[in-house]
Motif scaffolding. Structure first.
Motif, PDB file in Angstrom:
ATOM      1  N   VAL A  35    -115.328 -14.413 -53.106  1.00  0.00           N
ATOM      2  CA  VAL A  35    -116.731 -14.499 -52.707  1.00  0.00           C
ATOM      3  C   VAL A  35    -117.031 -15.779 -51.926  1.00  0.00           C
ATOM      4  N   ASP A  60    -122.501 -12.287 -50.463  1.00  0.00           N
ATOM      5  CA  ASP A  60    -122.636 -11.080 -51.279  1.00  0.00           C
ATOM      6  C   ASP A  60    -121.652 -10.011 -50.792  1.00  0.00           C
ATOM      7  N   HIS A  61    -121.761  -8.784 -51.335  1.00  0.00           N
ATOM      8  CA  HIS A  61    -120.736  -7.778 -51.013  1.00  0.00           C
ATOM      9  C   HIS A  61    -120.806  -7.331 -49.549  1.00  0.00           C
ATOM     10  N   ILE A  66    -125.302 -16.113 -49.544  1.00  0.00           N
ATOM     11  CA  ILE A  66    -126.167 -16.368 -50.720  1.00  0.00           C
ATOM     12  C   ILE A  66    -126.554 -17.845 -50.737  1.00  0.00           C
ATOM     13  N   GLN A  99    -127.720 -14.868 -58.593  1.00  0.00           N
ATOM     14  CA  GLN A  99    -126.977 -14.103 -57.594  1.00  0.00           C
ATOM     15  C   GLN A  99    -125.492 -14.461 -57.618  1.00  0.00           C
ATOM     16  N   GLN A 102    -123.887 -13.192 -60.746  1.00  0.00           N
ATOM     17  CA  GLN A 102    -123.750 -11.752 -60.580  1.00  0.00           C
ATOM     18  C   GLN A 102    -122.526 -11.417 -59.727  1.00  0.00           C
ATOM     19  N   ARG A 103    -122.328 -12.191 -58.661  1.00  0.00           N
ATOM     20  CA  ARG A 103    -121.183 -11.949 -57.768  1.00  0.00           C
ATOM     21  C   ARG A 103    -119.863 -12.119 -58.517  1.00  0.00           C
ATOM     22  N   GLU A 106    -119.311  -9.153 -60.601  1.00  0.00           N
ATOM     23  CA  GLU A 106    -118.924  -8.002 -59.768  1.00  0.00           C
ATOM     24  C   GLU A 106    -117.446  -8.022 -59.413  1.00  0.00           C
TER      25      GLU A 106
END
Ligand code: GDP
Length: 466
Positions: A35, A60-61, A66, A99, A102-103, A106
């Motif tokens: 990431v 992010d994806h 971010i 965020q 969260q990444r 993920e």
């Protein structure tokens, strides 16, 4: 414990200038690489050495930005946890923090449990259990004395001493057990006089440590000080002056009942908890009905009792009051300070003479005015000395942790039994059983012996991210 890569926000909840998100575990650096885009074209984190910092962005994806971040890299075993780790310093918006967290989740990390970083550090041998507990104390420390206490424990003074004594004892027990293998033969590998000396040494150490607990624990929580005096002696005035003067009311300890509100003041780096013995914070009615007996009950819990005498009242009555306190508490290891109050209005001579004549115990007498605050520095010094004098008795290592205190008490009991067994020529197998018990309790302090329940208990009290 699993081998997952764990992640957590390590800085306090809310908005700050920056925030730090931690990632740790085997594969943590590869995970962050997924990431992270370095500011330098094509640079990856996996190719970097430990103890280095890298500037770039977290995306992010969809590869959308971010935040711009700094990534600090640590490689096993040279990290807090002993594993590959990274710390991402990002801007302190809670949205950004969430965020990024969260990444990481993920791409394969899981949220860390409370204390899981320190638990991993312990399991990877970076620190022992008593040091891990010191980390929590250090985070919670709110005065210099408290801070020093936690640091000493973190340095490992306690653990080292215990570890060494335990090793020596372990050595003896192995020799004892070796003798068992020789059955009927009359061999003595473990020299009994040396074993006895070692056990006496351990007993003395355990005793001094358990005795240091009341001080250690008091420093941790604030030395409890009770202000006692007859109605109108000036108790609430003194309490207010002390609190106002210090401007350091750290907390009103939550969960206490209304009539035992306690305030913490910090004097010369040491926390003191002022115990309201007379319900001065309550309505006038309650003060009237409270009675002296109830105040005495509250003084039981104090290390220091300030007997506040009113120089404008009847001298004999005031000295009788002091006498009663000395009779009740003088022999209980409490420090009693006689404070002669309202010096701005009256002289202390008569009362001082009466005290000298009627009260044999060596108690310190200080003349003050609670109202105008004069001579309170002498009270500060007297309070500080209470701690300094006791600290000198115990040296650097004070036990402040109830779990250690319990274990040391068990060590004392076990050693006594083993010593008695030694004197009574107890058969080797029984003797070694007693000694093994001592080894067990010594081992629980440092964590050489532990179980999931104990660990769960200790680490669940940590914050997430530590
Ligand atoms: P408590 O009942 O022990 O809490 O006593 P208070 O703090 O309410 O004080 C009783 C009275 O004595 C009040 O009128 C205070 O103003 C007064 N007082 C307290 N300390 C002093 C002092 O140092 N000097 C003088 N002159 N008056 C004081």
């Amino acid at each position: 414990m699993d081998n997952a890569v764990i992640t957590a926000i390590a800085t306090p909840a809310g908005v700050g200038a920056i925030a730090i998100i931690r990632v740790s575990g085997k594969g943590a650096i590869e995970l962050v690489d997924k990431v992270f885009i370095s500011a330098k074209n094509g640079k990856t984190l996996v190719a970097q050495k430990g103890n280095t910092i890298h500037f770039g962005t977290i995306v992010d994806h969809n590869d959308s930005l971010i935040d711009e971040v700094l990534v600090s890299l640590f490689r096993a075993p040279h990290s807090y946890t002993g594993e590959d780790s990274a710390e991402i310093s990002c801007h302190g918006s809670s949205y950004i923090q969430q965020q990024i967290l969260q990444r990481f989740i993920e791409v394969g990390a899981r949220m860390a449990q409370p204390g899981e970083y320190t638990l991993r550090a312990f399991l990877n041998g970076k620190l022992d259990l008593s040091q891990a507990e010191a980390v929590a104390d250090l985070i919670a420390s709110d005065s210099e004395a408290n801070h020093r206490l936690a640091l000493n424990q973190l340095k490992g003074n306690l653990s080292n001493e215990i570890h060494q004594l335990r090793e020596k004892l372990l050595n003896f027990v192995s020799l004892l057990e070796l003798e068992l293998d020789f059955g009927e033969e009359d061999v003595e590998f473990a020299e009994r006089s040396l074993l006895r000396n070692l056990m006496l040494e351990i007993a003395a150490y355990a005793k001094s440590l358990t005795e240091s607990f009341s001080l250690g624990n008091a420093i941790k929580k604030g030395i409890p000080v009770a202000i006692a005096g007859k109605p109108n002696a000036g108790k609430s005035t003194l309490l207010n002056t002390l609190l106002k003067e210090e401007r350091a009311i750290v907390s009103e300890i939550a969960g206490t009942t209304r009539d035992s509100i306690e305030d913490l003041i910090v004097i010369n780096g040491i926390g003191f908890r002022l115990i309201d013995t007379a319900g001065i914070r309550e309505s006038q009615d309650t003060i009237e009905t409270m009675g002296i007996e109830r105040s005495f009950q509250k003084m039981e819990g104090a290390s220091v009792i300030i007997a506040l005498l009113d120089l404008t009242a009847n001298a004999q009555d005031e000295v009788d009051f002091l006498n009663e306190i000395v009779n009740r508490f003088g022999l209980n290891g409490k420090t009693i300070l006689a404070l002669l109050n309202k010096a701005d209005k009256a002289s202390s001579t008569i009362v001082e003479q009466l005290i000298a004549k009627q009260i044999k115990t060596a108690i310190q007498v200080i003349t003050i005015s609670a109202k105008d605050g004069s001579n309170l520095n002498e009270l500060h010094t007297a309070l500080t000395n209470v701690v300094m004098d006791t600290t000198k008795l115990h040296g650097d290592v004070l036990v402040s942790n109830a779990r250690h205190f319990e274990a040391l008490n068990q060590v004392k009991i076990g050693i006594e039994r083993a010593l008695a067994g030694l004197s009574n020529n107890l058969p080797n197998d029984l003797l070694s059983q007693d000694i093994r018990e001592v080894l067990h309790y010594l081992g629980t302090i440092t964590g050489e012996i532990t179980n999931d329940e104990v660990l769960g208990n200790i680490f669940s009290k940590f914050c997430i991210g530590k």
